[in-house]
Motif scaffolding. Sequence first.
Motif, PDB file in Angstrom:
ATOM      1  N   VAL A 133       0.848  -1.193   0.000  1.00 17.52           N
ATOM      2  CA  VAL A 133       0.000   0.000   0.000  1.00 17.52           C
ATOM      3  C   VAL A 133       0.880   1.238   0.000  1.00 17.52           C
ATOM      4  N   THR A 134       0.881   1.990  -1.106  1.00 14.71           N
ATOM      5  CA  THR A 134       1.580   3.270  -1.090  1.00 14.71           C
ATOM      6  C   THR A 134       0.671   4.301  -0.418  1.00 14.71           C
ATOM      7  N   GLY A 135       1.264   5.154   0.406  1.00 16.44           N
ATOM      8  CA  GLY A 135       0.443   6.098   1.154  1.00 16.44           C
ATOM      9  C   GLY A 135      -0.331   5.435   2.274  1.00 16.44           C
TER      10      GLY A 135
ATOM     11  N   VAL B 143      -0.975  -4.505  -5.416  1.00 16.37           N
ATOM     12  CA  VAL B 143      -0.451  -3.195  -5.033  1.00 16.37           C
ATOM     13  C   VAL B 143      -1.587  -2.182  -5.091  1.00 16.37           C
ATOM     14  N   PHE B 144      -1.796  -1.470  -3.988  1.00 15.30           N
ATOM     15  CA  PHE B 144      -2.762  -0.369  -3.933  1.00 15.30           C
ATOM     16  C   PHE B 144      -1.971   0.931  -3.948  1.00 15.30           C
ATOM     17  N   HIS B 145      -2.154   1.726  -4.998  1.00 16.72           N
ATOM     18  CA  HIS B 145      -1.402   2.979  -5.125  1.00 16.72           C
ATOM     19  C   HIS B 145      -2.302   4.138  -4.705  1.00 16.72           C
ATOM     20  N   LEU B 146      -2.106   4.591  -3.452  1.00 13.49           N
ATOM     21  CA  LEU B 146      -2.900   5.672  -2.888  1.00 13.49           C
ATOM     22  C   LEU B 146      -2.075   6.924  -2.633  1.00 13.49           C
TER      23      LEU B 146
ATOM     24  N   THR C  25       4.558  14.570  -7.914  1.00  8.44           N
ATOM     25  CA  THR C  25       4.130  13.566  -6.942  1.00  8.44           C
ATOM     26  C   THR C  25       3.066  12.633  -7.517  1.00  8.44           C
ATOM     27  N   ASN C  26       2.067  13.213  -8.164  1.00  2.69           N
ATOM     28  CA  ASN C  26       0.939  12.410  -8.636  1.00  2.69           C
ATOM     29  C   ASN C  26       1.185  11.750  -9.988  1.00  2.69           C
ATOM     30  N   ALA C  27       1.598  12.530 -10.975  1.00  7.98           N
ATOM     31  CA  ALA C  27       1.758  11.993 -12.323  1.00  7.98           C
ATOM     32  C   ALA C  27       3.082  11.243 -12.483  1.00  7.98           C
ATOM     33  N   GLU C  28       4.195  11.933 -12.216  1.00  7.43           N
ATOM     34  CA  GLU C  28       5.491  11.278 -12.364  1.00  7.43           C
ATOM     35  C   GLU C  28       5.677  10.174 -11.327  1.00  7.43           C
ATOM     36  N   GLY C  29       5.165  10.396 -10.122  1.00  8.47           N
ATOM     37  CA  GLY C  29       5.268   9.360  -9.098  1.00  8.47           C
ATOM     38  C   GLY C  29       4.549   8.088  -9.499  1.00  8.47           C
ATOM     39  N   THR C  30       3.384   8.233 -10.133  1.00 12.38           N
ATOM     40  CA  THR C  30       2.645   7.061 -10.602  1.00 12.38           C
ATOM     41  C   THR C  30       3.418   6.346 -11.710  1.00 12.38           C
ATOM     42  N   PHE C  31       3.995   7.115 -12.627  1.00  6.62           N
ATOM     43  CA  PHE C  31       4.810   6.490 -13.669  1.00  6.62           C
ATOM     44  C   PHE C  31       5.992   5.735 -13.062  1.00  6.62           C
TER      45      PHE C  31
END
Length: 342
Positions: free
Chosen positions: A23-25, A84-87, A106-112
């Motif tokens: 779990v991220t976050g 994997v839960f990406h929160l 954080t949101n876009a590049e971090g998800t990539f």
Amino acid sequence: MTDNGNGNGNDNLDIGPGTRTLVTGGRGFVGSHLVDDLVARGATVTVLDVTAPDGTLPAGVGYRPVDLRDPASVRAALVPADVVFHLAGNASGTISVDHPRFDFETNAEGTFNLFEALLDTGVRRVVYLSSAMVYGRPQTHPIAETHPLNPFLPYAASKLSGEHVAASMVESYGLPAVVGRAFTIYGPREDPRRAGGEVSQYLRWHLNGLPIPVVGDPDAKTRDFSHVGDLVAGLVRMAERGAVGECYNLGSGTETSMRELVTLIGDVTGTPARMECDLSTLEDSYRHVADVSRLRALGHRPRVPLAEGIAALAALLGARPELPAVPTVFQRDTPAGASAAA
């Protein structure tokens, strides 16, 4: 969809004993509730978070520090996982207006960075928590997943960028990702210094004996309020039964106006609630309610009525809780109010 050879198709899962979850976050508002739910199911849980746990994680839950903006940090933090839960990421529309680069990184590049690192790991399902803000100002009601995507805040644009990352990873590499678009979440553990949802904010003002400041038209402005427990159940159901590459609305399917919410808070607490309306800011005075038929088809049913959720939250907060400190910001240097993001 391209199969990557690791069995990452539309296979059903049952998250329980022996299931390895990441779990991220996991130390955040939604993440902490999800971690509790996974532990209760007997799953093995590892939290990836930029903030150290300080002894607050449940017994047996692992922790790995990570900065999603740094690909090397992401790769070093990963452990083998089935689901994997990406929160993790910025969840504030106001912060996205004030600091758009931080929000995007954080949101876009971090998800990539995370999804790239997950390629060829054998993960069976990746669940990405997006936002209903990607729809922008609604054109139809209720809002179905096929609604046009027209974000008007940097936050919504960064979350939508994460969705595009997920879709491309599904098509090009067979990453078994599904996307959930959360509507307005409320419940225990919201941080009043960061959370902008109306339920918690309104309740905190009311419990302090103050009038509730409503930004916008209290009758035209409606929201779909989803209890965090129901949201977590929806995320787990998506992981277990969701179709790879699909998007699902995470809401209650019930529409509530700001006036109705204020009245309900008064009814539940036994003290009539006062309301002060700021009609000078109308950017988010629109109807916002989810069509949840796609998630219902997976067997998910919200279980917490709004009145019940408010009553439980009021009992938890008690008298004189900390007041909200999150302004509404739609444009830089605009007046502050109650809530910038759904």
